[in-house]
Design a protein around this motif. Structure first.
Motif, short mmCIF file in Angstrom:
data_model
loop_
_atom_site.label_atom_id
_atom_site.label_comp_id
_atom_site.label_asym_id
_atom_site.label_seq_id
_atom_site.Cartn_x
_atom_site.Cartn_y
_atom_site.Cartn_z
N LYS A 1 0.85 -1.20 0.00
CA LYS A 1 0.00 0.00 0.00
C LYS A 1 0.88 1.24 0.00
N PRO A 2 1.56 1.49 -1.13
CA PRO A 2 2.46 2.65 -1.20
C PRO A 2 1.70 3.94 -0.94
N GLY A 3 2.34 4.83 -0.19
CA GLY A 3 1.74 6.12 0.13
C GLY A 3 0.92 6.12 1.40
N ARG A 4 0.53 4.94 1.89
CA ARG A 4 -0.25 4.88 3.12
C ARG A 4 0.68 4.92 4.33
N VAL A 5 0.32 5.70 5.33
CA VAL A 5 1.09 5.78 6.55
C VAL A 5 0.61 4.71 7.53
N PHE A 6 1.53 3.89 7.99
CA PHE A 6 1.24 2.87 9.00
C PHE A 6 1.88 3.30 10.32
N SER A 7 1.10 3.27 11.38
CA SER A 7 1.67 3.55 12.69
C SER A 7 2.55 2.38 13.12
N ARG A 8 3.42 2.61 14.09
CA ARG A 8 4.25 1.52 14.61
C ARG A 8 3.38 0.40 15.17
N GLU B 1 7.08 -1.20 20.54
CA GLU B 1 6.94 -0.58 19.23
C GLU B 1 8.27 -0.05 18.72
N ARG B 2 9.21 0.19 19.60
CA ARG B 2 10.53 0.67 19.17
C ARG B 2 11.25 -0.36 18.31
N ALA B 3 10.84 -1.63 18.42
CA ALA B 3 11.46 -2.66 17.58
C ALA B 3 11.25 -2.35 16.11
N ILE B 4 10.12 -1.72 15.75
CA ILE B 4 9.85 -1.37 14.36
C ILE B 4 10.95 -0.46 13.82
N ASP B 5 11.41 0.48 14.63
CA ASP B 5 12.47 1.39 14.18
C ASP B 5 13.73 0.61 13.81
N SER B 6 14.05 -0.42 14.60
CA SER B 6 15.22 -1.23 14.30
C SER B 6 15.05 -1.98 12.99
N HIS B 7 13.86 -2.53 12.75
CA HIS B 7 13.61 -3.25 11.50
C HIS B 7 13.68 -2.30 10.30
N ILE B 8 13.15 -1.09 10.43
CA ILE B 8 13.19 -0.12 9.34
C ILE B 8 14.64 0.23 9.02
N LYS B 9 15.43 0.41 10.05
CA LYS B 9 16.85 0.71 9.85
C LYS B 9 17.53 -0.40 9.05
N GLY C 1 5.76 11.62 14.16
CA GLY C 1 4.62 11.50 15.04
C GLY C 1 3.55 10.53 14.57
N ALA C 2 3.78 9.87 13.41
CA ALA C 2 2.75 8.99 12.86
C ALA C 2 3.24 7.58 12.61
N GLY C 3 4.38 7.42 11.94
CA GLY C 3 4.86 6.08 11.64
C GLY C 3 5.72 6.06 10.40
N TYR C 4 5.41 5.14 9.47
CA TYR C 4 6.21 4.97 8.26
C TYR C 4 5.30 4.74 7.05
N ARG C 5 5.83 5.07 5.87
CA ARG C 5 5.15 4.77 4.62
C ARG C 5 6.19 4.47 3.57
N PHE C 6 5.75 3.78 2.52
CA PHE C 6 6.61 3.51 1.38
C PHE C 6 6.22 4.45 0.25
N ASP C 7 7.17 5.25 -0.21
CA ASP C 7 6.93 6.21 -1.29
C ASP C 7 7.41 5.62 -2.61
#
Length: 230
Positions: free
Chosen positions: A168-175, A191-199, A220-226
């Motif tokens: 779902k490119p462009g959609r913001v997902f919260s942690r 939820e901080r584990a998500i930051d490690s996986h993104i890295k 303040g929201a999360g991550y998305r794929f652009d």
């Protein structure tokens, strides 16, 4: 593969805990084998990869973190780390080197089985799917993602995370939403584990020539794929 024939390797030097885990695995239809040190664990996994590994953190020979690091260079076998060290830095370090999940001592054997069953089910997913867009392709059957025909070296949990964002490119997902898609049986992982996986994902994307900033942080929201514009 029938569930009765799935083999789970228990890497634990405490005889009592190892026996309990093996007994519980066998009672739930798995074939269980056990090794008591990290060096033997690496040898066993390389010689005959199991369906999953229950890996204790504190081991003789090589500790659990080092075992995980070595195994991840060659294999994406699902790994659940079992530890009495609950400090956040240890939890995140384990995830950064490729562990798929954590169970902290003292643990419920039923929780271990539930997490294990969910992890194996996801790693053996059979629904074929592709996203042939902008060089990206997803193969759900083999749990692989390619960019410009180059395979990203992803762990099962990294595959699920990137697959969710790519789908779902462009959609913001919260942690929290991303964590839910990774752990659908239990959601007590930070939820901080998500930051490690993104890295880790950004690093692996860069390794195959994909722009790591496509995995965008939304403050303040999360991550998305652009998805890049044509």
């Amino acid at each position: 593969m029938s569930e009765e024939k799935r083999c789970v390797l228990v890497v634990e030097d405490d005889e009592k805990i190892a026996r309990m885990l093996c007994d519980y695995l066998e009672a739930n239809g798995y074939a269980a084998s056990r090794v008591a040190n990290g060096i033997e664990a690496v040898r066993r996994i390389e010689a005959a990869p199991p369906a999953a590994v229950l890996l204790d953190l504190m081991l003789p020979g090589l500790d659990g973190l080092e075992v995980c690091r070595v195994v991840r260079k060659k294999s994406d076998v699902p790994i659940i780390m079992i530890t009495a060290r609950v400090e956040e830095v240890d939890r995140l370090l384990g995830l950064e080197i490729g562990a798929d999940d954590y169970v902290c001592k003292p643990f419920s054997p039923r929780e271990v089985i539930a997490r294990l069953r969910a992890l194996i089910r996801r790693s053996e997913g059979r629904m074929a799917g592709n996203l042939p867009t902008q060089g990206w392709a997803i193969d759900d059957a083999s749990q692989r993602i390619h960019f410009n025909r180059q395979m990203l070296a992803l762990t099962p949990i990294e595959f699920r995370l990137l697959r969710t964002l790519l789908g779902k490119p462009g959609r913001v997902f919260s942690r929290g939403q991303l964590l839910d898609c990774l752990h659908d049986d239990f959601t007590d992982t930070s939820e901080r584990a998500i930051d490690s996986h993104i890295k880790n994902l950004r690093r692996k994307m860069e390794a195959v020539g994909a722009e790591p900033t496509l995995l965008a942080s939304v403050y303040g929201a999360g991550y998305r794929f652009d998805m890049p514009q044509e």
